[in-house]
Scaffold this motif. Structure first.
Motif, PDB file in Angstrom:
ATOM      1  N   ARG A 165       0.815  -1.220   0.000  1.00 19.18           N
ATOM      2  CA  ARG A 165       0.000   0.000   0.000  1.00 19.18           C
ATOM      3  C   ARG A 165       0.843   1.263   0.000  1.00 19.18           C
ATOM      4  N   LEU A 166       2.099   1.168   0.366  1.00 25.49           N
ATOM      5  CA  LEU A 166       3.059   2.256   0.216  1.00 25.49           C
ATOM      6  C   LEU A 166       4.194   1.760  -0.668  1.00 25.49           C
ATOM      7  N   ALA A 167       4.681   2.638  -1.531  1.00 21.42           N
ATOM      8  CA  ALA A 167       5.780   2.251  -2.410  1.00 21.42           C
ATOM      9  C   ALA A 167       7.091   2.160  -1.649  1.00 21.42           C
ATOM     10  N   VAL A 168       7.264   3.058  -0.694  1.00 20.15           N
ATOM     11  CA  VAL A 168       8.509   3.123   0.063  1.00 20.15           C
ATOM     12  C   VAL A 168       8.228   3.861   1.373  1.00 20.15           C
ATOM     13  N   TYR A 169       9.001   3.569   2.400  1.00 20.33           N
ATOM     14  CA  TYR A 169       8.881   4.327   3.641  1.00 20.33           C
ATOM     15  C   TYR A 169      10.232   4.462   4.312  1.00 20.33           C
ATOM     16  N   PRO A 170      10.740   5.680   4.435  1.00 21.85           N
ATOM     17  CA  PRO A 170      11.978   5.922   5.176  1.00 21.85           C
ATOM     18  C   PRO A 170      11.627   6.120   6.659  1.00 21.85           C
ATOM     19  N   SER A 171      11.816   5.104   7.448  1.00 23.07           N
ATOM     20  CA  SER A 171      11.385   5.136   8.839  1.00 23.07           C
ATOM     21  C   SER A 171      12.241   6.067   9.699  1.00 23.07           C
ATOM     22  N   SER A 172      11.575   6.740  10.636  1.00 20.26           N
ATOM     23  CA  SER A 172      12.292   7.544  11.638  1.00 20.26           C
ATOM     24  C   SER A 172      12.221   6.878  13.001  1.00 20.26           C
ATOM     25  N   HIS A 173      12.049   5.546  12.995  1.00 18.69           N
ATOM     26  CA  HIS A 173      12.029   4.770  14.245  1.00 18.69           C
ATOM     27  C   HIS A 173      13.335   5.021  15.005  1.00 18.69           C
ATOM     28  N   GLY A 174      13.203   5.498  16.238  1.00 21.23           N
ATOM     29  CA  GLY A 174      14.371   5.845  17.035  1.00 21.23           C
ATOM     30  C   GLY A 174      14.714   7.322  16.993  1.00 21.23           C
ATOM     31  N   GLN A 175      14.167   8.028  16.007  1.00 20.92           N
ATOM     32  CA  GLN A 175      14.416   9.461  15.872  1.00 20.92           C
ATOM     33  C   GLN A 175      13.185  10.291  16.223  1.00 20.92           C
ATOM     34  N   GLU A 176      12.222   9.679  16.873  1.00 16.43           N
ATOM     35  CA  GLU A 176      10.954  10.381  17.127  1.00 16.43           C
ATOM     36  C   GLU A 176      11.100  11.599  18.028  1.00 16.43           C
ATOM     37  N   ALA A 177      12.119  11.616  18.900  1.00  8.98           N
ATOM     38  CA  ALA A 177      12.312  12.780  19.768  1.00  8.98           C
ATOM     39  C   ALA A 177      12.615  14.024  18.933  1.00  8.98           C
ATOM     40  N   CYS A 178      13.394  13.850  17.878  1.00 13.75           N
ATOM     41  CA  CYS A 178      13.675  14.973  16.970  1.00 13.75           C
ATOM     42  C   CYS A 178      12.406  15.387  16.238  1.00 13.75           C
ATOM     43  N   GLN A 179      11.664  14.419  15.762  1.00 12.99           N
ATOM     44  CA  GLN A 179      10.463  14.694  14.982  1.00 12.99           C
ATOM     45  C   GLN A 179       9.411  15.455  15.796  1.00 12.99           C
ATOM     46  N   ILE A 180       9.132  14.964  16.981  1.00 12.79           N
ATOM     47  CA  ILE A 180       8.111  15.580  17.826  1.00 12.79           C
ATOM     48  C   ILE A 180       8.612  16.896  18.418  1.00 12.79           C
ATOM     49  N   GLY A 181       9.875  16.907  18.822  1.00 18.13           N
ATOM     50  CA  GLY A 181      10.433  18.122  19.417  1.00 18.13           C
ATOM     51  C   GLY A 181      10.379  19.305  18.473  1.00 18.13           C
ATOM     52  N   VAL A 182      10.709  19.076  17.206  1.00 17.87           N
ATOM     53  CA  VAL A 182      10.718  20.190  16.251  1.00 17.87           C
ATOM     54  C   VAL A 182       9.302  20.680  15.985  1.00 17.87           C
ATOM     55  N   ALA A 183       8.341  19.789  15.943  1.00 17.75           N
ATOM     56  CA  ALA A 183       6.956  20.205  15.709  1.00 17.75           C
ATOM     57  C   ALA A 183       6.419  21.038  16.874  1.00 17.75           C
ATOM     58  N   LEU A 184       6.770  20.643  18.096  1.00 21.03           N
ATOM     59  CA  LEU A 184       6.269  21.354  19.270  1.00 21.03           C
ATOM     60  C   LEU A 184       7.001  22.668  19.517  1.00 21.03           C
ATOM     61  N   ALA A 185       8.193  22.812  18.981  1.00 22.38           N
ATOM     62  CA  ALA A 185       8.971  24.035  19.208  1.00 22.38           C
ATOM     63  C   ALA A 185       8.497  25.197  18.361  1.00 22.38           C
ATOM     64  N   LEU A 186       7.684  24.914  17.345  1.00 24.79           N
ATOM     65  CA  LEU A 186       7.228  25.947  16.419  1.00 24.79           C
ATOM     66  C   LEU A 186       5.886  26.525  16.826  1.00 24.79           C
ATOM     67  N   ALA A 187       5.690  27.809  16.564  1.00 24.32           N
ATOM     68  CA  ALA A 187       4.387  28.440  16.738  1.00 24.32           C
ATOM     69  C   ALA A 187       3.521  28.118  15.523  1.00 24.32           C
ATOM     70  N   ASP A 188       2.221  28.379  15.641  1.00 26.90           N
ATOM     71  CA  ASP A 188       1.295  28.030  14.561  1.00 26.90           C
ATOM     72  C   ASP A 188       1.658  28.702  13.241  1.00 26.90           C
ATOM     73  N   ASP A 189       2.146  29.936  13.302  1.00 25.52           N
ATOM     74  CA  ASP A 189       2.453  30.681  12.085  1.00 25.52           C
ATOM     75  C   ASP A 189       3.850  30.412  11.541  1.00 25.52           C
ATOM     76  N   ASP A 190       4.647  29.619  12.251  1.00 26.63           N
ATOM     77  CA  ASP A 190       5.976  29.260  11.763  1.00 26.63           C
ATOM     78  C   ASP A 190       5.861  28.177  10.692  1.00 26.63           C
ATOM     79  N   TRP A 191       6.957  27.946   9.990  1.00 29.08           N
ATOM     80  CA  TRP A 191       6.951  26.970   8.892  1.00 29.08           C
ATOM     81  C   TRP A 191       8.003  25.892   9.105  1.00 29.08           C
ATOM     82  N   LEU A 192       7.655  24.698   8.639  1.00 27.43           N
ATOM     83  CA  LEU A 192       8.562  23.557   8.686  1.00 27.43           C
ATOM     84  C   LEU A 192       8.883  23.114   7.262  1.00 27.43           C
ATOM     85  N   PHE A 193      10.169  22.917   6.988  1.00 30.73           N
ATOM     86  CA  PHE A 193      10.612  22.396   5.692  1.00 30.73           C
ATOM     87  C   PHE A 193      11.247  21.025   5.926  1.00 30.73           C
ATOM     88  N   PRO A 194      10.484  19.945   5.682  1.00 33.27           N
ATOM     89  CA  PRO A 194      10.937  18.598   6.040  1.00 33.27           C
ATOM     90  C   PRO A 194      11.621  17.851   4.897  1.00 33.27           C
TER      91      PRO A 194
END
Length: 366
Positions: free
Chosen positions: A61-90
């Protein structure tokens, strides 16, 4: 700013160690219990998304998936550090961060399913499309942040990349432009030790990736990327600094890619299992759970609530991705340019003819 202020620490910032113990820091304060509970909830959901997406690859059902298993602290931390009007370039490995910014998990997977678009409204979520080419998004992020500065907005941009991207020319250009023009952008490098099969030792001879910052005239900092408390504290400071007009920052998060580069990669060819297992004890979820349980902030009821919410997210993702999309072949031509050229119109008619002939009854039309 003095040159010494631009240099990162000799050791990475850590506020909660691998055993769940608090590490006192003279500069960075431990986030409060509410912030850490929100982060833990995000970690639980992020881990479940990673695991579910990997299963969907095996199911076709997915062609490919680059997992961030083990890196979730970076993923969640960056999302929570931003204000609503800020932008994320992933990047392509930052699906969990994209979801944590409010994008529906199924929409975040559209690109990885093999569709022609990013799958979500970038303006509604303030999240740019996930970039597959290394480091190209850094230039986009800097340009966006520069435009926001010229308009007098308070927007801060966080640009994500991996250690391999720091070897690209686009990384240099983005860093140099951001520093020269004092752009409100934070470069957040998730150093997971490997650029596919190439180890960090073949990427740089610098003491750390964060040390590269001083060469551009911006501050650099390094942190334990499996410690979400450190991610929140260091990123929060950098975002506040950028918003106040202090310019860009380069942050290096030391973490590890626990799984293969993608489902198409055999990581046993370039790293030992013992090396991977050594990082199991540094798992970001286990670390934060131990600390929060020890303080009494995380109860069995909350743990069950978070797990149930993560399972609901995974179920919704499964249901959405197990539905075949209604594909219109003309979309290949419809959205290339504002108006269709005669040559492109001819190409569409040729393709339509091929499709119609393919669907003719056996023996041809009568």
């Amino acid at each position: 700013m003095e040159h010494a202020d631009l240099l990162p620490r000799d050791t990475a910032v850590q506020l909660i160690d691998a055993d769940g113990r608090v590490i006192e820091d003279e500069r960075y304060a431990l986030p409060d219990a509410d912030a850490l509970l929100a982060a833990y909830r995000g970690l639980v959901e992020g881990r479940r998304i990673n695991d579910q997406a990997s299963a969907l690859v095996r199911q076709g059902r997915l062609a490919v998936y680059p997992s961030s298993h083990g890196q979730e602290a970076c993923q969640i931390g960056v999302a929570l550090a931003l204000a609503d009007d800020d932008w994320l370039f992933p990047t392509y490995r930052d699906s969990v961060a994209v979801v944590a910014r409010g994008v529906a998990p199924a929409d975040a997977m559209v690109l990885l399913k093999g569709d022609w678009h990013s799958g979500y409204d970038v303006r509604a979520h303030h999240v740019a499309p996930q970039a597959t080419p290394l480091a190209t998004q850094l230039l986009h992020a800097v340009g966006f942040a520069y435009a926001a500065k010229r308009r007098g907005e308070s927007t801060v941009v966080v640009a994500l990349c991996g250690d391999g991207a720091t070897s690209e020319g686009d990384f240099h250009e983005a860093m140099n432009f951001a520093a020269v023009f004092h752009v409100p952008v934070v470069f957040f490098v998730q150093n997971n030790e490997f650029a596919i099969s190439v180890p960090l030792s073949r990427q740089t001879a610098a003491p750390s990736l964060a040390h590269k910052a001083i060469g551009y005239g911006m501050p650099g900092q390094r942190l334990d990327g499996n410690d979400v408390a450190a991610v929140l504290a260091v990123l929060g400071e950098a975002v506040d600094r950028a918003r106040a007009g202090g310019g860009p920052t380069l942050i290096e998060a030391h973490t590890y890619r626990m799984q293969a580069h993608t489902n198409a990669d055999d990581d046993t060819r370039y790293r030992e299992r013992a090396e991977v297992q050594a990082w199991v004890a540094r798992d970001p979820l286990t670390r934060l759970r131990t600390y929060l349980t020890g303080t009494g902030a995380l109860t069995e009821e909350l743990e069950a609530e978070y797990a149930d919410g993560a399972e609901q997210t995974a179920a919704a993702m499964r249901e959405a991705l197990n539905t075949d999309a209604d594909i219109d072949p003309e979309d290949l031509f419809r959205f290339v340019t504002e108006s269709r050229s005669p040559q492109r119109e001819e190409q569409w008619h040729l393709l339509r003819g091929e499709i119609e002939r393919t669907h003719e009854p056996a023996g041809g039309a009568r």
